[in-house]
Design an enzyme around this catalytic site. Structure first.
Site, mmCIF file in Angstrom:
data_model
loop_
_atom_site.group_PDB
_atom_site.id
_atom_site.type_symbol
_atom_site.label_atom_id
_atom_site.label_comp_id
_atom_site.label_asym_id
_atom_site.label_seq_id
_atom_site.Cartn_x
_atom_site.Cartn_y
_atom_site.Cartn_z
ATOM 1 N N GLY A 164 0.830 -1.206 0.000
ATOM 2 C CA GLY A 164 0.000 0.000 0.000
ATOM 3 C C GLY A 164 0.859 1.248 0.000
ATOM 4 C CB SER A 215 1.224 3.292 -4.736
ATOM 5 O OG SER A 215 -0.096 2.822 -4.540
ATOM 6 C CB SER A 216 -2.177 5.684 -2.265
ATOM 7 O OG SER A 216 -3.242 6.500 -1.837
ATOM 8 N N GLY A 217 -1.543 7.448 0.256
ATOM 9 C CA GLY A 217 -1.983 7.677 1.634
ATOM 10 C C GLY A 217 -0.949 7.409 2.716
ATOM 11 N NE ARG A 246 -5.149 -3.370 -6.000
ATOM 12 C CZ ARG A 246 -6.402 -3.103 -5.678
ATOM 13 N NH1 ARG A 246 -7.348 -3.990 -5.917
ATOM 14 N NH2 ARG A 246 -6.725 -1.951 -5.127
ATOM 15 C CG ASP A 247 -2.790 2.298 -10.770
ATOM 16 O OD1 ASP A 247 -1.787 2.677 -11.414
ATOM 17 O OD2 ASP A 247 -3.943 2.695 -10.997
ATOM 18 C CE LYS A 285 -3.546 3.893 -6.968
ATOM 19 N NZ LYS A 285 -4.381 3.613 -5.783
ATOM 20 C CG ASP A 303 -4.777 -8.370 -5.479
ATOM 21 O OD1 ASP A 303 -4.665 -8.417 -4.228
ATOM 22 O OD2 ASP A 303 -5.879 -8.234 -6.043
ATOM 23 C CB SER A 343 -5.471 -2.576 13.003
ATOM 24 O OG SER A 343 -6.800 -2.792 13.365
ATOM 25 C CE1 TYR A 365 -11.097 -0.598 6.863
ATOM 26 C CE2 TYR A 365 -11.855 0.368 8.941
ATOM 27 C CZ TYR A 365 -10.885 0.245 7.960
ATOM 28 O OH TYR A 365 -9.713 0.947 8.065
ATOM 29 C CE LYS A 398 -7.957 -2.026 8.146
ATOM 30 N NZ LYS A 398 -6.574 -2.068 7.609
#
Ligand SMILES: NC(=O)C1=CN([C@@H]2O[C@H](COP(=O)(O)OP(=O)(O)OC[C@H]3O[C@@H](n4cnc5c(N)ncnc54)[C@H](OP(=O)(O)O)[C@@H]3O)[C@@H](O)[C@H]2O)C=CC1
Ligand SMILES: CCCCCCCCCCCCCCCC(=O)[C@@H](N)CO
Length: 325
Positions: free
Chosen positions: A32, A34-36, A57-58, A61, A86, A165, A179, A183
Site C-alpha cells: 500500500g 503508493s498512496s496515503g 497494484r496500480d 500510481k 495484488d 489496523s 471493515y 481489522k
C-alpha cells in the site's frame, strides 16, 4: 552492517527490546506504499536513509509515488523499488515478488502491511461478497507478505513487522460490520505471531489510526452512513504524515501497540486485553487508567447509541413526510 542494530547502551527496561534505531541501508517493504498512509511511511523511512520497496497494484500510481519518495533522499545510494502485485490473491505470486525484491535490495528488515481498503454501510446493505473481499485484502493481504518474509527474519534473528489496523479494529461501530471484523482479525494475528517470533528478536507492531486524510477516506465519505460519520468524528481526522511518523517510531522501538492522539491512547489502554506489553511504564499506565477509561468509554457508548437512535428517528420522519407529499 545492515541490521536493525541493538545499540550498545544498557537497557533499563527489561520488557522493552534493546533500543533500536533505523540506520541507513535498511530494506523496508511497504504494501500500500503508493498512496496515503503507506506512501507517507515510505517517505518517513527514506528520510532516515532506508531502501524501499513499494508494493501495490496500480503501476502508474507506483511510479508517481516512487518519484515523490525519491525527493526525500539523504544520500545518492538509496533506491526505491516498485512491485505491482495484488497482495490478497495468490500467495505464490506474493512470495515470488518479495523474493525478487530481496535479491535486489537484500533481506527485508521491516515489513509494513498497509495495503487495505474500507467499505461502509448498514450490515444488510453491504453486498455479501464485500465481506469476503475485505477479509481478503485487509487480512489475507497482510498474512501473505508476512509469511513471505518471516522465515528469513527468523534465520537472521532480527526484523520488524507492522500491521496497519484502525481504531475500528479496537471497537465495532455502526456501518463497519465488514471493515471492523477484517481489522480486528489483524490484532489476533499480530498477538499470536508476536509470541512466536519474540525469541528470534522480531518485533510486531499494530497501528490503530483514526480517520486519516487520504484518498481512501475521501472515497469512503461519499457513501458513508451519517451515523458512521458522526461517531468517527469523536476522534477527529489526522494527517497521513503524522500517522506515518508515529508508526515508524513505534515500529523501530519495537512497541506492540501504536496509537495516535489522546482518543487513540485511551482506546489502546482500554482494549489492551492480553496483548503484549513493551515497557513497565506502559503496563503500569494500563493498570492505573483502566477503571477511569472504562468510565469515560461508557459515556461515549451512551452518546453513540443516542446518535444511532436520533438518526433512525430522523430517517423515519423524513420517510413519513415523503409519503404525505
Ligand atoms: N484513511 C483512513 O481513514 C484510515 C485508514 N486505515 C488503514 O490504513 C491503510 C491505508 O489506508 P489509506 O492510506 O487511507 O488508503 P489509500 O487508498 O490511500 O491507499 C491504499 C493503498 O493500498 C493499495 N492496495 C489496495 N488494495 C491492494 C491490494 N489488493 N494489493 C496491493 N495493494 C493494494 C493501494 O494501491 P492499489 O489500489 O494501486 O493497489 C494503495 O497503495 C488501510 O489498511 C486502511 O484500512 C486505518 C485507519 C484510518
Ligand atoms: C476511553 C474511550 C475512548 C473512546 C474513543 C472512541 C472513539 C471512536 C472513534 C472511532 C473512529 C473509527 C475511525 C475508523 C477510521 C477508518 O479506519 C476508516 N476511515 C478507514 O477508511
Amino acid at each position: 552492517m545492515r541490521c536493525l542494530n541493538s545499540s550498545s547502551t544498557a537497557v533499563s527496561d527489561p520488557l522493552r527490546p534493546a533500543q533500536h534505531t533505523l540506520t541507513p541501508h535498511h530494506h523496508i517493504s511497504v504494501t500500500g506504499g503508493s498512496s496515503g498512509i503507506g506512501k507517507c511511511i515510505a517517505i518517513e523511512c527514506y528520510k532516515q536513509g532506508a531502501f524501499i520497496t513499494l508494493v501495490a497494484r496500480d503501476e502508474s500510481k507506483l511510479v508517481q509515488a516512487k518519484k515523490e519518495v525519491e525527493k526525500s533522499a539523504i544520500n545518492d545510494k538509496q533506491v526505491v523499488l516498485c512491485i505491482s502485485v495484488d497482495v490478497s490473491k495468490d500467495y505464490s505470486q506474493v512470495e515470488s515478488v518479495i523474493k525478487q525484491a530481496q535479491e535486489k535490495l537484500g533481506p527485508v528488515d521491516m515489513l509494513v502491511n498497509c495495503a487495505g481498503m474500507s467499505v461502509s454501510g448498514k450490515f444488510e446493505e453491504v453486498d455479501v461478497e464485500r465481506f469476503r473481499g475485505l477479509m481478503e485484502v485487509n487480512y489475507l493481504g497482510s498474512v501473505y507478505p508476512t509469511r513471505a518474509v518471516i522465515t528469513t527474519m527468523k534465520e537472521r534473528r532480527m526484523g520488524r513487522v507492522v500491521f496497519v489496523s484502525s481504531q475500528a479494529g479496537q471497537l465495532g461501530l455502526f456501518g463497519y460490520t465488514a471493515y471492523s471484523a477484517s481489522k480486528f482479525a489483524l490484532r489476533g494475528l499480530a498477538e499470536a505471531l508476536q509470541m512466536e517470533v519474540k525469541p528470534y528478536n522480531i518485533y510486531v507492531t499494530v497501528s490503530y489510526p483514526p480517520d486519516t486524510d487520504t484518498p481512501c477516506l475521501t472515497e469512503e465519505n461519499k457513501t458513508k452512513p451519517l451515523e458512521t460519520k458522526l461517531i468517527s468524528e469523536t476522534s477527529g481526522v489526522c494527517q497521513p504524515e503524522q500517522v506515518a511518523k508515529v508508526i515508524v517510531k513505534d515500529a523501530v522501538q519495537g512497541n506492540f501497540n501504536s496509537s495516535v492522539g489522546p482518543d487513540g491512547y485511551m482506546l489502546s489502554a482500554l482494549t489492551c486485553g492480553m496483548s503484549p506489553v513493551t515497557s513497565i511504564t506502559e503496563g503500569l499506565q494500563q493498570i492505573v487508567t483502566m477503571g477511569l477509561f472504562r468510565t469515560i468509554a461508557l459515556f461515549y457508548l451512551g452518546s453513540f447509541d443516542s446518535i444511532v437512535r436520533r438518526c433512525m428517528i430522523q430517517r423515519e420522519q423524513s420517510k413519513a413526510a415523503d409519503k404525505r407529499e
